[in-house]
Scaffold this motif. Structure first.
Motif, PDB file in Angstrom:
ATOM      1  N   LEU A   8       0.828  -1.204   0.000  1.00 31.29           N
ATOM      2  CA  LEU A   8       0.000   0.000   0.000  1.00 31.29           C
ATOM      3  C   LEU A   8       0.865   1.257   0.000  1.00 31.29           C
ATOM      4  O   LEU A   8       0.537   2.251  -0.665  1.00 31.29           O
ATOM      5  N   GLY A   9       1.978   1.219   0.734  1.00 31.26           N
ATOM      6  CA  GLY A   9       2.889   2.364   0.731  1.00 31.26           C
ATOM      7  C   GLY A   9       3.503   2.593  -0.639  1.00 31.26           C
ATOM      8  O   GLY A   9       3.619   3.736  -1.101  1.00 31.26           O
ATOM      9  N   ALA A  10       3.885   1.504  -1.315  1.00 30.26           N
ATOM     10  CA  ALA A  10       4.471   1.627  -2.656  1.00 30.26           C
ATOM     11  C   ALA A  10       3.437   2.153  -3.649  1.00 30.26           C
ATOM     12  O   ALA A  10       3.764   2.950  -4.539  1.00 30.26           O
TER      13      ALA A  10
ATOM     14  N   ARG B 158       5.078  -1.134 -11.257  1.00 32.10           N
ATOM     15  CA  ARG B 158       6.279  -0.556 -10.671  1.00 32.10           C
ATOM     16  C   ARG B 158       6.189  -0.548  -9.136  1.00 32.10           C
ATOM     17  O   ARG B 158       7.166  -0.836  -8.443  1.00 32.10           O
ATOM     18  N   ALA B 159       5.009  -0.252  -8.609  1.00 25.31           N
ATOM     19  CA  ALA B 159       4.830  -0.225  -7.162  1.00 25.31           C
ATOM     20  C   ALA B 159       5.005  -1.617  -6.554  1.00 25.31           C
ATOM     21  O   ALA B 159       5.669  -1.780  -5.520  1.00 25.31           O
ATOM     22  N   LEU B 160       4.439  -2.628  -7.197  1.00 21.10           N
ATOM     23  CA  LEU B 160       4.550  -3.991  -6.666  1.00 21.10           C
ATOM     24  C   LEU B 160       5.985  -4.499  -6.775  1.00 21.10           C
ATOM     25  O   LEU B 160       6.466  -5.220  -5.883  1.00 21.10           O
TER      26      LEU B 160
ATOM     27  N   ALA C 232       8.385  -5.654  -3.643  1.00 19.61           N
ATOM     28  CA  ALA C 232       9.101  -6.928  -3.608  1.00 19.61           C
ATOM     29  C   ALA C 232      10.585  -6.720  -3.322  1.00 19.61           C
ATOM     30  O   ALA C 232      11.197  -7.471  -2.546  1.00 19.61           O
ATOM     31  N   VAL C 233      11.188  -5.682  -3.924  1.00 20.61           N
ATOM     32  CA  VAL C 233      12.611  -5.401  -3.697  1.00 20.61           C
ATOM     33  C   VAL C 233      12.856  -5.008  -2.250  1.00 20.61           C
ATOM     34  O   VAL C 233      13.785  -5.507  -1.590  1.00 20.61           O
ATOM     35  N   VAL C 234      12.032  -4.102  -1.726  1.00 27.27           N
ATOM     36  CA  VAL C 234      12.197  -3.663  -0.332  1.00 27.27           C
ATOM     37  C   VAL C 234      11.993  -4.840   0.616  1.00 27.27           C
ATOM     38  O   VAL C 234      12.719  -5.001   1.608  1.00 27.27           O
ATOM     39  N   LEU C 235      10.999  -5.681   0.302  1.00 31.67           N
ATOM     40  CA  LEU C 235      10.739  -6.844   1.158  1.00 31.67           C
ATOM     41  C   LEU C 235      11.912  -7.816   1.139  1.00 31.67           C
ATOM     42  O   LEU C 235      12.291  -8.370   2.185  1.00 31.67           O
TER      43      LEU C 235
ATOM     44  N   ALA D 144       3.244 -14.207  -2.508  1.00 29.07           N
ATOM     45  CA  ALA D 144       2.274 -13.175  -2.128  1.00 29.07           C
ATOM     46  C   ALA D 144       2.249 -12.003  -3.105  1.00 29.07           C
ATOM     47  O   ALA D 144       1.183 -11.584  -3.563  1.00 29.07           O
ATOM     48  N   ILE D 145       3.430 -11.443  -3.447  1.00 30.73           N
ATOM     49  CA  ILE D 145       3.467 -10.275  -4.333  1.00 30.73           C
ATOM     50  C   ILE D 145       2.896 -10.599  -5.717  1.00 30.73           C
ATOM     51  O   ILE D 145       2.059  -9.844  -6.238  1.00 30.73           O
ATOM     52  N   PRO D 146       3.292 -11.717  -6.378  1.00 25.42           N
ATOM     53  CA  PRO D 146       2.650 -12.047  -7.665  1.00 25.42           C
ATOM     54  C   PRO D 146       1.144 -12.254  -7.551  1.00 25.42           C
ATOM     55  O   PRO D 146       0.389 -11.851  -8.446  1.00 25.42           O
ATOM     56  N   ALA D 147       0.697 -12.877  -6.444  1.00 26.74           N
ATOM     57  CA  ALA D 147      -0.742 -13.072  -6.260  1.00 26.74           C
ATOM     58  C   ALA D 147      -1.457 -11.742  -6.080  1.00 26.74           C
ATOM     59  O   ALA D 147      -2.547 -11.527  -6.618  1.00 26.74           O
ATOM     60  N   ILE D 148      -0.842 -10.826  -5.327  1.00 25.38           N
ATOM     61  CA  ILE D 148      -1.418  -9.489  -5.165  1.00 25.38           C
ATOM     62  C   ILE D 148      -1.486  -8.784  -6.516  1.00 25.38           C
ATOM     63  O   ILE D 148      -2.480  -8.111  -6.836  1.00 25.38           O
ATOM     64  N   ALA D 149      -0.427  -8.928  -7.330  1.00 27.31           N
ATOM     65  CA  ALA D 149      -0.423  -8.310  -8.659  1.00 27.31           C
ATOM     66  C   ALA D 149      -1.570  -8.843  -9.506  1.00 27.31           C
ATOM     67  O   ALA D 149      -2.284  -8.071 -10.169  1.00 27.31           O
ATOM     68  N   LEU D 150      -1.769 -10.156  -9.502  1.00 30.23           N
ATOM     69  CA  LEU D 150      -2.833 -10.760 -10.299  1.00 30.23           C
ATOM     70  C   LEU D 150      -4.207 -10.262  -9.861  1.00 30.23           C
ATOM     71  O   LEU D 150      -5.048  -9.873 -10.688  1.00 30.23           O
TER      72      LEU D 150
END
Length: 507
Positions: free
Chosen positions: A95-97, A121-123, A127-130, A149-155
């Protein structure tokens, strides 16, 4: 007269005092006195933005809870401590990104590829920060959140955004959720803007008023049905009085750099966005950059990208995508081949020479949709040609078989072109592959279509296909060549599915 330009009264060529801006203005012609834009007509922007924010938050929370709950059951002892912390941090980072990348900016919501570009770009940033945080904390569970999690959130979020966008476009097609626009420029350029806004309502512009150099339209107080409310010098006054959300500046000799700058100052404090149409109307997207050189804002147009890293990525993605699609569609292709053989005499595939990148010819493969010897019978059908420009098309072509009509309706006849993509002679997305006789008649401008590989789909595919006028088909192909990007390819591929299901222009 010596030809010296005389500034008309009320011109905002100079700075306007605040009391002048707040002063009375005669009622605009074609509008009732005090005819300000209804506030309820523009409130939809904030409502839609809030809906997107809530939907993104809910989608992220759902994915995080679902993944955490599923894997937490398998590792219950660890879930109550580290896993909940990682789940919370993942949602907070996403959410911050999204906020930092301005993925919720009203200007990008609901149109174009920029919305999905910022979302991606935000996701990626999250992922990089995580991952960096996981390295610092030596967490063993961080891989789950990065690679699952990040790919699933993107989808989920991209699907949610697409559904919201479809709803918004439906509203706009019915005349709702449009931004009221005041267009200011020469009558010819304003007329072009009005035509484009009406042709593409999904972009969200409704030209409600016009300012021209003379304060009138060609012989009337209207321009293509839109009231002419004043002269170019009255723009800021009308915006403040009537509350337009967009001020669209189109080319006219009146608009000197000094006047544009002062107009932007006089619009400060209003809710209007000022947009200036450049002379290069067909150049957009990643090739346009605004640079400050010697204190002068300059619009820099970078060269089209025909080689380099992004083209390598596109080539790899094309071949991998073609390989995956061939595996997925292999049962369907086998079934189509059997039906083609059973329907009429002849082979399963139709082979034809086409022109590819840099004018090199190659053999294209399709499922056969016509009777044997169809090409030789083309001359007899010349009088029935309904194709635009150099294209030969007959809407009810007697050479097309019964099965062939169905295959063409849903573009199933083009599935074998995946072999061309796999071989490297075609791309998944690109201009339409022309016949040799078509390309031989190309002029220098149209030959720019051959600077890139032809595509299995493209802007022409999602914009009407054979129903398009020749000039529009060429314009779309040239636009793709000039403004190509990976994000645009992704949008075209996504929209191709809808175009295929609707079958518009397929015959």
């Amino acid at each position: 007269m010596s030809g010296e330009h005389v500034e008309p009264p009320g011109d905002l060529g100079g700075a306007v005092r605040q009391e002048e801006l707040a002063g009375p203005l005669p009622p605009a012609r074609g509008r009732p006195a005090g005819g300000a834009i209804d506030q309820s007509a523009t409130d939809w922007e904030q409502r839609y933005r809030r809906t997107v924010i809530v939907s993104d938050t809910a989608a992220t929370a759902f994915v995080v809870a679902a993944i955490g709950g599923f894997f937490g059951v398998r590792d219950a002892a660890d879930w109550h401590e580290k896993w909940r912390i990682l789940a919370f941090l993942t949602e907070l980072l996403v959410l911050g990104a999204l906020a930092v990348s301005r993925s919720w900016a009203p200007a990008v919501l609901g149109q174009g590829a920029e919305e999905f570009r910022r979302l991606g770009r935000a996701l990626f940033t999250a992922a990089v920060v995580l991952s960096l945080g996981g390295i610092a904390l030596s967490s063993r569970n961080i891989k789950l959140w990065i690679f699952v999690a990040i790919p699933a959130i993107a989808l989920v979020t991209m699907t949610e955004r697409y559904l919201l966008r479809r709803w918004l476009h439906k509203q706009r097609a019915e005349g709702r959720c449009l931004r009221p626009v005041l267009a200011a420029g020469s009558p010819d350029t304003v007329r072009d803007l009005i035509a484009r806004a009406r042709k593409y309502p999904h972009l969200g512009w409704r030209v409600d008023a016009v300012c021209t150099p003379s304060g009138r339209g060609p012989g009337s107080d209207h321009l293509d049905g839109v009231p002419v409310v004043g002269r170019l010098g009255d723009v800021a006054l009308h915006v403040r009085r009537d509350g337009y959300r967009v001020v669209a500046i189109t080319p006219d000799p009146h608009w000197t750099p000094d006047r544009l700058q002062k107009l932007s100052w006089n619009l400060e404090g209003s809710e209007a966005d000022m947009v200036v149409a450049p002379v290069l109307m067909e150049v957009a997207g990643p090739r346009l950059h605004v640079d400050a050189v010697l204190g002068i804002p300059l619009l820099r147009v970078s060269m089209p990208v025909f080689t380099g890293g992004r083209r390598v990525v596109k080539s790899v993605a094309d071949r991998l995508g073609a390989a995956v699609l061939l595996v997925v569609f292999s049962p369907l292709m086998l079934l189509v081949g059997l039906v083609v053989l059973a329907d009429s005499r002849g082979g399963v595939f139709y082979r034809q020479r086409r022109v590819g990148k840099d004018g090199r010819e190659f053999t294209i493969y399709k499922f056969r949709t016509m009777v044997s010897g169809a090409h030789q019978a083309r001359a007899a059908l010349a009088g029935l040609d309904e194709g635009a420009g150099l294209l030969f098309k007959v809407r009810r072509d007697p050479r097309v078989t019964r099965v062939g009509a169905v295959l063409r309706r849903y573009s199933l006849d083009e599935l074998p072109q995946l072999f061309n993509v796999l071989a490297g002679s075609m791309s998944l997305v690109g201009p339409r592959p022309p016949l040799p006789e078509e390309s031989a008649a190309y002029g220098p401008d149209i030959r720019r279509r051959l600077l890139v590989k032809p595509g299995l789909t493209g802007l022409w595919q999602i914009s009407g296909r054979s129903d398009l006028p020749w000039e529009e088909a060429v314009r779309l192909d040239l636009r793709y060549v000039e403004d190509w990007s990976l994000a645009l390819d992704a949008v075209i591929l996504w929209k191709t599915l809808r175009a295929v299901l609707q079958g518009q222009g397929a015959y």
